[in-house]
Design a protein around this motif. Structure first.
Motif, short mmCIF file in Angstrom:
data_model
loop_
_atom_site.label_atom_id
_atom_site.label_comp_id
_atom_site.label_asym_id
_atom_site.label_seq_id
_atom_site.Cartn_x
_atom_site.Cartn_y
_atom_site.Cartn_z
N ASN A 17 6.67 -5.82 -50.79
CA ASN A 17 7.24 -3.94 -50.31
C ASN A 17 8.01 -3.99 -49.38
N SER A 55 8.43 -3.78 -58.31
CA SER A 55 6.76 -2.98 -58.53
C SER A 55 6.02 -2.87 -59.11
N SER A 59 2.35 -4.49 -58.09
CA SER A 59 1.38 -3.87 -57.65
C SER A 59 0.29 -4.71 -59.01
N TRP A 74 -5.77 0.50 -50.98
CA TRP A 74 -4.51 1.59 -50.27
C TRP A 74 -3.60 0.72 -50.25
N ALA A 77 -0.90 1.66 -53.34
CA ALA A 77 0.48 2.76 -53.07
C ALA A 77 1.29 2.45 -52.68
N PRO A 78 1.56 1.28 -52.47
CA PRO A 78 3.30 1.40 -51.61
C PRO A 78 3.75 1.06 -52.93
N THR A 81 4.47 3.41 -55.58
CA THR A 81 5.37 5.03 -55.36
C THR A 81 6.85 4.36 -55.14
N ALA A 84 7.35 4.84 -59.12
CA ALA A 84 8.14 6.15 -58.93
C ALA A 84 9.81 6.56 -58.41
N VAL A 85 8.98 6.03 -57.35
CA VAL A 85 10.96 6.24 -57.04
C VAL A 85 11.61 5.57 -58.02
#
Length: 103
Positions: A17, A55, A59, A74, A77-78, A81, A84-85
């Motif tokens: 991450n 990513s 994941s 959780w 989540a990073p 995210t 998506a970015v």
């Protein structure tokens, strides 16, 4: 046994991450000088594609300990995210700076 497995999984996911954060920073901060700045646009697109790939891999890597209940949900989540970015930045670049005729 789950307590012993949290350390290696957590360290691996934190490092992945952090690498994603570094790539996302580069993709978001770099700005082309114009529609003619093809090398910068290519660099941003490459960074976005690399961010998306990393990513997805992060994941998938996080799914293993989450499925075994070694880590909480959780931890996904990073990486989601950053996914998506990466997609948003790539879509913005393609939409804002379309490839002209002959390019």
């Amino acid at each position: 046994m789950t307590g012993l497995l949290r350390g290696p999984w957590g360290v691996t996911l934190i490092l992945a991450n952090l690498l994603s954060a570094y790539i996302a920073y580069g993709a978001l901060v770099t700005q082309p000088q114009g529609a003619w700045d093809e090398s910068t646009l290519t660099g941003i697109e490459f960074a976005s594609a690399l961010l998306i790939t990393l990513s997805i891999l992060t994941s998938l890597l996080a799914l293993v300990p989450v499925a075994r209940h070694t880590l909480s949900r959780w931890w996904l989540a990073p990486s989601l995210t950053f996914l998506a970015v990466g997609v948003a930045r790539w879509a913005y670049i393609i939409h804002t700076y379309p490839q002209g005729p002959g390019g």
